[in-house]
Design a protein around this motif. Structure first.
Motif, short mmCIF file in Angstrom:
data_model
loop_
_atom_site.label_atom_id
_atom_site.label_comp_id
_atom_site.label_asym_id
_atom_site.label_seq_id
_atom_site.Cartn_x
_atom_site.Cartn_y
_atom_site.Cartn_z
N GLU A 1 -40.97 -43.79 30.04
CA GLU A 1 -40.75 -45.01 30.82
C GLU A 1 -41.45 -46.22 30.21
O GLU A 1 -40.95 -47.33 30.31
CB GLU A 1 -41.16 -44.78 32.28
CG GLU A 1 -40.21 -43.82 32.98
CD GLU A 1 -40.55 -43.55 34.43
OE1 GLU A 1 -41.62 -43.98 34.91
OE2 GLU A 1 -39.73 -42.88 35.10
N LEU B 1 -39.21 -47.10 27.01
CA LEU B 1 -37.89 -47.61 27.35
C LEU B 1 -38.02 -48.41 28.65
O LEU B 1 -37.78 -47.88 29.74
CB LEU B 1 -36.89 -46.46 27.55
CG LEU B 1 -36.41 -45.72 26.32
CD1 LEU B 1 -35.60 -44.50 26.72
CD2 LEU B 1 -35.60 -46.63 25.42
N ALA C 1 -36.38 -47.82 32.25
CA ALA C 1 -35.86 -46.46 32.34
C ALA C 1 -36.53 -45.71 33.48
O ALA C 1 -37.64 -46.01 33.88
CB ALA C 1 -36.08 -45.71 31.03
N ARG C 2 -35.80 -44.71 34.00
CA ARG C 2 -36.35 -43.78 34.97
C ARG C 2 -36.23 -42.38 34.37
O ARG C 2 -35.14 -42.01 33.91
CB ARG C 2 -35.59 -43.84 36.28
CG ARG C 2 -35.80 -45.13 37.06
CD ARG C 2 -35.14 -45.10 38.43
NE ARG C 2 -33.94 -44.30 38.52
CZ ARG C 2 -32.71 -44.73 38.23
NH1 ARG C 2 -32.50 -45.94 37.78
NH2 ARG C 2 -31.67 -43.92 38.37
N VAL D 1 -33.07 -38.78 31.81
CA VAL D 1 -33.50 -40.15 31.60
C VAL D 1 -32.33 -41.08 31.88
O VAL D 1 -31.24 -40.89 31.34
CB VAL D 1 -34.03 -40.38 30.17
CG1 VAL D 1 -34.56 -41.80 30.02
CG2 VAL D 1 -35.11 -39.36 29.81
N SER E 1 -31.18 -45.04 31.73
CA SER E 1 -31.59 -46.31 31.14
C SER E 1 -30.39 -47.16 30.76
O SER E 1 -29.39 -46.64 30.25
CB SER E 1 -32.44 -46.05 29.89
OG SER E 1 -32.74 -47.27 29.23
N ASP E 2 -30.51 -48.47 30.97
CA ASP E 2 -29.50 -49.42 30.49
C ASP E 2 -29.41 -49.39 28.97
O ASP E 2 -28.37 -49.71 28.40
CB ASP E 2 -29.84 -50.85 30.93
CG ASP E 2 -29.54 -51.10 32.39
OD1 ASP E 2 -28.56 -50.52 32.92
OD2 ASP E 2 -30.29 -51.87 33.01
N THR F 1 -29.21 -37.71 29.13
CA THR F 1 -29.39 -39.16 29.07
C THR F 1 -28.18 -39.84 29.70
O THR F 1 -27.05 -39.56 29.33
CB THR F 1 -29.57 -39.63 27.61
OG1 THR F 1 -28.50 -39.13 26.82
CG2 THR F 1 -30.89 -39.13 27.04
N THR G 1 -26.55 -43.65 31.63
CA THR G 1 -26.68 -45.04 32.04
C THR G 1 -26.78 -45.03 33.57
O THR G 1 -26.44 -44.03 34.20
CB THR G 1 -25.47 -45.88 31.61
OG1 THR G 1 -24.32 -45.39 32.30
CG2 THR G 1 -25.26 -45.85 30.10
#
Length: 79
Positions: free
Chosen positions: A11, A14, A17-18, A33, A35-36, A69, A71
């Motif tokens: 986190e 990135l 991120a979660r 994970v 994350s945009d 992973t 979005t």
């Protein structure tokens, strides 16, 4: 190494991120994970972004890390 530390490293590396990290033997972990930063990237590129947050710990303190992973849209957390 523990799941909480890995989550924090991911986190921090990135921003935005979660990460949800599981693992109870201290060397094998699973992480989801969101994350945009993953938008428009293939799975291998996404994984490389996560591995970069962990640096030399991969292959050392962290023997194995299974990744999922996503979005925010893929995770259903958009909006």
């Amino acid at each position: 190494m523990n799941p909480q530390t890995i989550r924090e490293l991911i986190e921090q590396g990135l921003p935005g991120a979660r990460a949800d990290v599981q693992g109870d033997d201290g060397v094998h972990f699973e992480a989801t994970v969101v994350s945009d930063a993953f938008r428009g990237k293939l799975p291998l590129a996404r994984h490389r972004l996560v591995y970069a947050t962990l640096g030399t710990r991969m292959g050392g303190e962290i023997h194995a890390l299974q990744l999922k992973t996503l979005t925010p849209e893929e995770s259903g957390a958009a909006g």
